[in-house]
Structure formats: C-alpha cells, structure tokens
Design a protein around this motif. Structure first.
Motif, short mmCIF file in Angstrom:
data_model
loop_
_atom_site.label_atom_id
_atom_site.label_comp_id
_atom_site.label_asym_id
_atom_site.label_seq_id
_atom_site.Cartn_x
_atom_site.Cartn_y
_atom_site.Cartn_z
N ARG A 40 1.56 -17.14 52.61
CA ARG A 40 2.41 -16.05 51.37
C ARG A 40 4.09 -15.45 51.44
O ARG A 40 4.62 -15.24 51.12
CB ARG A 40 2.08 -14.85 52.08
N SER A 59 -2.26 -16.40 58.05
CA SER A 59 -0.91 -15.27 56.87
C SER A 59 -1.96 -14.58 56.40
O SER A 59 -3.03 -14.24 56.26
CB SER A 59 -1.00 -15.95 55.41
N LYS A 60 -1.63 -13.72 56.49
CA LYS A 60 -2.05 -12.23 56.48
C LYS A 60 -1.77 -10.84 55.56
O LYS A 60 -0.72 -10.60 56.20
CB LYS A 60 -3.17 -11.46 57.74
N GLN A 61 -2.18 -10.52 54.50
CA GLN A 61 -1.11 -9.53 53.96
C GLN A 61 -1.69 -8.53 54.22
O GLN A 61 -3.53 -7.67 53.78
CB GLN A 61 -1.65 -9.13 51.70
N VAL A 67 3.56 -8.32 55.27
CA VAL A 67 3.08 -9.73 55.09
C VAL A 67 3.44 -10.21 56.70
O VAL A 67 4.19 -10.18 57.75
CB VAL A 67 3.11 -10.64 54.48
N GLN A 69 2.89 -13.79 59.46
CA GLN A 69 2.25 -15.20 59.37
C GLN A 69 2.12 -15.38 60.67
O GLN A 69 3.32 -14.89 61.73
CB GLN A 69 3.28 -15.69 58.72
N TYR A 206 8.80 -13.72 49.27
CA TYR A 206 7.66 -13.07 49.39
C TYR A 206 6.72 -13.56 48.02
O TYR A 206 7.35 -12.94 47.05
CB TYR A 206 8.18 -12.06 49.49
#
Length: 216
Positions: A40, A59-61, A67, A69, A206
């Motif tokens: 991301r 990777s996480k929103q 965000v 990572q 981003y």
C-alpha cells in the motif's frame, strides 16, 4: 494535535504479527497457496538494515489515514520473528512531541516490574527527526521468555503543503535467560543506533484502500 491510540502502533507490531498466522490445509499433500501482500505504500524492496535484507510480509490499512507494513528477513517467521521492520505511515499531520511522550511513558511504566528495561531519546541535529530506543522483556504464558530491543524513528513530512508522518521501527528479539538476552542486546545498541541514523527512510507513494475489519 493529540492522537488517539498512537501508543498502540509499536505495541501493535507484536499483536499484528500474531494475528498474521495463516490457517493451513490438513492434507499434507496439498501445499498452501502463496498469499500476495499488497504494498500500500509502494516502497521499493527489499529493505536493507544493518546489512540484512527485509522482505514485505504484512500490509494493513488500519484506518483511512494509517497504513502499517512489516518486513522480516527471508528465513524469519512474522508470528515469532527475530528481527522486524515496521513502517507506520499517517496521511495527516501528527504532533511528534505527543507521540514521543506516549512512548517514553509506556516504557517508564514498565520499569517497576521490568528491571531490564530502559528508554532513550535522541534528536537529530536539525531537530526534524527523533529516535526513541528502548528495551523491554516479556515472559509469555506459552513459549520462551525474551528480551526485545526497539528503535522508533519519528519523522514529519511536508511535500507541497501535504503533511504526513512516518514511524520507521526496527525490533530485535533474543529468547532465553532475560539477563543474558538483555545484556546481549544492550551491547548491540551503538551499532543498531548507527544503522538507524544512517538508514534512509524509503520514499512512500500512498495508495489508500478499504480499512480492514478487525478479526473476531
């Protein structure tokens, strides 16, 4: 500007790693399908730190503007890593003093029960970056006890009037006797601090995605 739950960013490095463990099929003859990790932040990889290469593993929103990572070495395991890089990117302005104050307070509160813990704050000559490095120990209900040394490098960005904030973190664990593990990590502090100071924070592009739902 005060920010809610910023302290959970670094603590979340541990929790997020544990949540990442994948379910595997029971049939031994059926290999698990590879899981593609969405980059991301569009960061060129692999990352290099202390002469080691780190590959994107998670990777996480977490929110519309945050965000996270995580990167591990090729033969490491994110659910029980030895070394890990965590990059938390905020697509907004964050008050650095508040963030640093929360981290220092977190470690200081542990010191009454964690005799090996310590925390230091180092400011760059231009005052634009600050590194908080600290050591803590853990004695989990299951598995070996371990000492963990962390470096959190805080940096604000202002590109064309667009403000953002990055925390570039490195973590190293040594399992076993806590006294020995803590001493071993303390001896590495100067070298790891030098690596943190000289490592270039990677450029970020981003790409917002839908906020991931929390696992029940």
């Amino acid at each position: 500007m005060k920010i809610r739950n910023l302290l959970a960013i670094s603590i979340g490095m541990i929790c997020m790693s544990n949540l990442y463990s994948q379910e595997t099929k029971t049939e031994a003859t059926t290999p698990a399908a590879p899981v593609e990790v969405i980059d991301r932040l569009n960061i060129p990889g692999p990352l290099t730190f202390n002469e080691n290469e780190f590959l994107l593993a998670l990777s996480k929103q977490n929110s519309p503007t945050w965000v996270q990572q995580q990167y591990i070495m090729r033969d490491d395991d994110i659910s029980n890593y030895k070394e890990l890089i965590n990059i938390s990117y905020f697509d907004k302005e964050i008050d650095m003093e508040t963030a640093i104050g929360q981290k220092v307070e977190f470690v200081e509160k542990r010191r009454s029960k964690d005799k090996y813990s310590f925390v230091n704050v180092t400011e760059s000559p231009d005052g634009k970056e600050i590194i908080v490095d600290y050591l803590t120990t853990e004695t989990p209900k299951e598995g070996e006890s371990y000492a963990e040394y962390n470096l959190d490098r805080f940096k604000n960005f202002d590109v064309g009037g667009k403000k953002s904030f990055i925390i570039f973190s490195y973590s190293k664990r040594i399992a076993g006797d806590l006294k020995y593990a803590s001493r071993s990590l303390s001896k590495e502090r100067n070298k790891l601090m030098e690596s943190a100071i000289t490592t270039t924070i990677p450029p970020v592009t981003y790409k917002p995605t839908e906020v991931e739902k929390k696992k029940k």
